[in-house]
Design an enzyme around this catalytic site. Sequence first.
Site, short mmCIF file in Angstrom:
data_model
loop_
_atom_site.label_atom_id
_atom_site.label_comp_id
_atom_site.label_asym_id
_atom_site.label_seq_id
_atom_site.Cartn_x
_atom_site.Cartn_y
_atom_site.Cartn_z
N CYS A 145 54.13 11.24 53.40
CA CYS A 145 53.61 10.20 54.29
C CYS A 145 54.02 10.47 55.74
O CYS A 145 53.54 11.42 56.34
CB CYS A 145 54.06 8.83 53.80
SG CYS A 145 53.14 7.47 54.53
N HIS A 174 53.02 8.74 47.74
CA HIS A 174 54.48 8.71 47.63
C HIS A 174 55.00 9.07 46.25
O HIS A 174 55.23 8.17 45.43
CB HIS A 174 54.98 7.31 47.99
CG HIS A 174 54.87 7.00 49.44
ND1 HIS A 174 55.93 7.15 50.30
CD2 HIS A 174 53.83 6.56 50.18
CE1 HIS A 174 55.55 6.81 51.53
NE2 HIS A 174 54.28 6.45 51.48
N GLU A 191 57.91 9.78 45.43
CA GLU A 191 59.26 9.22 45.21
C GLU A 191 59.22 7.80 44.65
O GLU A 191 60.22 7.31 44.15
CB GLU A 191 60.09 9.29 46.50
CG GLU A 191 59.85 8.19 47.52
CD GLU A 191 58.58 8.40 48.35
OE1 GLU A 191 57.69 9.17 47.93
OE2 GLU A 191 58.48 7.77 49.42
#
Lengths: 224, 78
Positions: free
Chosen positions: A84, A196, A198
């Site tokens: 991002c 994302h 994560e």
Amino acid sequence: MRWGVLQFPGSCDERDALHACSLLGEARLVWHEERDLSGIDAVVVPGGFSYGDYLRAGAIARFSPAMEAVAEFAAAGGPVLGICNGFQVLCEAGLLPGALLLNESTRFTCRQLNLIPADGTKSSAYARISSRRPTLSIPAKHGEGRYYAPGEVLDRLEENGQVAYRYVPGQNPNGSARDIAGVRNEARNVVGLMPHPEHAVDPLTGSTDGLKIFEAVAAAGVPA
Amino acid sequence: MAKARVLIRPKEGILDPQGKAVERALPALGFEGIEHVRVGRMVELEAEDPARLAELCEKLLANPLIEDYEIERLDGAA
């Protein structure tokens, strides 16, 4: 594997990235003023709003001491993952081709979507491929994620297999050129994407596919 | 110190959704017949060495891949 996760003033996803990395090895935060990456095997440039994203997203972060160190680390072949805002920083730093522009809708987008690891896939062929290849369920949340590069650059990226991830047809959340969600450099050790991974490392949040992206980066940037 | 103004705008051919949003809002406000709205950025600054302004624009103020810039000197110098 020892991971270093950069932290700028205004980063906000570095803790989740640190958690994801710690599932795969050791991990520590690297404050933006640090210049020493010794002992680190892979770097994550996390999401957020580095330095307030003033001027353009990622424009100021690229001049930080930590990013100077990351540029050297990348030039030496070290694996780097930009997520991002981290993707925006890597593009601004010239470590990845292209730029991220305001979403076509002008609105912030936040949704779970599916990514196709697009190794060597041309835009004309990937819709067919996506119907048979497993996709990765990953959330995306951003206001400036419209991937842009001039047409001839996009052609070259496709020819070189540098399109790392695409949005599944119909799920492009921001108007990105050729549904591109992530790209990598020519040497293939630097990867950036808007969604994302994560946030997708625990069944509690619906998907663990994000780990595959971290693993792919650790294996020198080959997409999962 | 030399005063200058830098105008930064999206490159021709790159979709500018901000400009489009402004354009779409205008008829509702009674402004008809306005087209091709583009939204950019303006930076005013004072520089000790104005000869370096172009380099400053290339490296930081603008992203030459997506934006054009124009440096306007406000103190009469070229």
